[in-house]
Design a protein around this motif. Structure first.
Motif, short mmCIF file in Angstrom:
data_model
loop_
_atom_site.label_atom_id
_atom_site.label_comp_id
_atom_site.label_asym_id
_atom_site.label_seq_id
_atom_site.Cartn_x
_atom_site.Cartn_y
_atom_site.Cartn_z
N LEU A 1 -22.27 14.87 -23.16
CA LEU A 1 -21.31 13.80 -23.41
C LEU A 1 -20.30 13.78 -22.27
N PHE A 2 -20.19 12.63 -21.60
CA PHE A 2 -19.21 12.45 -20.54
C PHE A 2 -17.98 11.84 -21.19
N GLN A 3 -16.85 12.54 -21.09
CA GLN A 3 -15.62 12.07 -21.72
C GLN A 3 -14.57 11.80 -20.65
N MET A 4 -14.14 10.53 -20.56
CA MET A 4 -13.06 10.17 -19.65
C MET A 4 -11.75 10.49 -20.36
N MET A 5 -10.99 11.41 -19.80
CA MET A 5 -9.75 11.84 -20.43
C MET A 5 -8.58 10.98 -19.97
N SER A 6 -8.59 10.58 -18.70
CA SER A 6 -7.55 9.66 -18.22
C SER A 6 -8.04 8.96 -16.95
N GLU A 7 -7.54 7.76 -16.77
CA GLU A 7 -7.82 6.95 -15.58
C GLU A 7 -6.51 6.25 -15.24
N GLU A 8 -6.04 6.47 -14.02
CA GLU A 8 -4.72 5.97 -13.66
C GLU A 8 -4.71 5.41 -12.24
N ARG A 9 -4.07 4.26 -12.10
CA ARG A 9 -3.85 3.66 -10.78
C ARG A 9 -2.35 3.61 -10.54
N GLN A 10 -1.96 3.98 -9.32
CA GLN A 10 -0.54 3.96 -8.96
C GLN A 10 -0.37 3.27 -7.62
N LYS A 11 0.81 2.72 -7.43
CA LYS A 11 1.17 2.07 -6.16
C LYS A 11 2.57 2.57 -5.82
N ILE A 12 2.67 3.33 -4.74
CA ILE A 12 3.94 3.97 -4.36
C ILE A 12 4.39 3.41 -3.01
N ILE A 13 5.68 3.12 -2.91
CA ILE A 13 6.23 2.64 -1.65
C ILE A 13 6.27 3.78 -0.65
N LEU A 14 5.71 3.56 0.53
CA LEU A 14 5.72 4.57 1.60
C LEU A 14 6.84 4.33 2.59
N THR A 15 6.93 3.10 3.11
CA THR A 15 7.95 2.82 4.13
C THR A 15 8.61 1.47 3.87
N LEU A 16 9.85 1.37 4.34
CA LEU A 16 10.62 0.13 4.28
C LEU A 16 11.01 -0.27 5.69
N ASP A 17 11.23 -1.58 5.90
CA ASP A 17 11.71 -2.01 7.21
C ASP A 17 13.23 -1.97 7.23
N GLY A 18 13.84 -2.44 8.30
CA GLY A 18 15.31 -2.39 8.46
C GLY A 18 16.06 -3.20 7.43
N GLN A 19 15.43 -4.22 6.88
CA GLN A 19 16.07 -5.05 5.85
C GLN A 19 15.78 -4.55 4.42
N GLY A 20 15.12 -3.43 4.31
CA GLY A 20 14.83 -2.86 2.99
C GLY A 20 13.61 -3.44 2.33
N ARG A 21 12.78 -4.17 3.08
CA ARG A 21 11.54 -4.72 2.52
C ARG A 21 10.40 -3.72 2.73
N VAL A 22 9.48 -3.74 1.80
CA VAL A 22 8.34 -2.81 1.84
C VAL A 22 7.44 -3.14 3.03
N ARG A 23 7.06 -2.11 3.78
CA ARG A 23 6.10 -2.27 4.88
C ARG A 23 4.75 -1.67 4.53
N ASP A 24 4.75 -0.53 3.82
CA ASP A 24 3.50 0.16 3.48
C ASP A 24 3.55 0.73 2.06
N TYR A 25 2.41 0.66 1.41
CA TYR A 25 2.23 1.27 0.10
C TYR A 25 1.15 2.34 0.19
N GLU A 26 1.18 3.27 -0.77
CA GLU A 26 0.07 4.20 -0.97
C GLU A 26 -0.54 3.87 -2.32
N LEU A 27 -1.84 3.62 -2.33
CA LEU A 27 -2.57 3.37 -3.57
C LEU A 27 -3.22 4.67 -4.01
N ILE A 28 -3.06 5.02 -5.26
CA ILE A 28 -3.62 6.25 -5.81
C ILE A 28 -4.50 5.89 -7.01
#
Length: 167
Positions: A75-102
């Protein structure tokens, strides 16, 4: 350069690359050898990861995917599955430049009677994605594509871990 000479050079290059690949031990993956004859995949409803894993097991191994847990050896049991999106960097005006997807999953494989074939196992994948708010639709599409590719990678890693568990 005349066409005949170009053809000879292309052929020589192709033969050289083939010899290099053969010499490094590269080989296409054959059929997976999972250590059980039947498996039940305990995914809810129309889970995309579950559908991809089911398809992969059916077409790349001799293991049969069954519809009822009582008919399965494993029996294959999936215990958890999770997607995340984390801010990595911001530009000089505070806008997001890069995300990390997990993309993280935790699963286990057991016989339903107390015997663990595979204890709870976590696989976590990370990818970076640049962001541009002037191309919002394109970036959302790119994000979905990256998650799909991560999901395909997860399925391959799950298959390899189940296969290695039987050795």
């Amino acid at each position: 350069m005349d066409p005949a000479r170009r053809t000879v050079l292309r052929t020589a290059l192709a033969l050289g690359m083939t010899a290099a690949l053969a010499g490094c031990g590269f080989a296409l993956r054959g059929q997976a050898t999972l250590p059980y004859k039947t498996i039940y995949l305990g995914f809810s409803g129309n889970n995309e990861l579950g559908a991809n894993l089911r398809r992969n097991i059916r077409y790349t191994s001799s293991t049969e995917v069954v519809d009822r847990p009582q008919d399965a050896e494993a029996l294959f049991q999936m215990m958890s599955e999770e997607r995340q999106k984390i801010i990595l960097t911001l530009d000089g005006q505070g806008r997001v430049r890069d995300y990390e997807l997990i993309y993280r999953v935790v699963f286990r494989v057991h016989d339903g009677k107390g015997r663990e074939f595979m204890p709870p196992t976590e696989i976590s994948l990370r990818r970076e994605i640049s962001f541009n708010d002037s191309a919002l639709m394109a970036k959302e599409s790119e994000e979905r594509l990256i998650y799909r590719e991560m999901q395909a990678d997860l399925v391959q890693q799950i298959m390899r871990r189940m296969e290695a568990q039987g050795r």
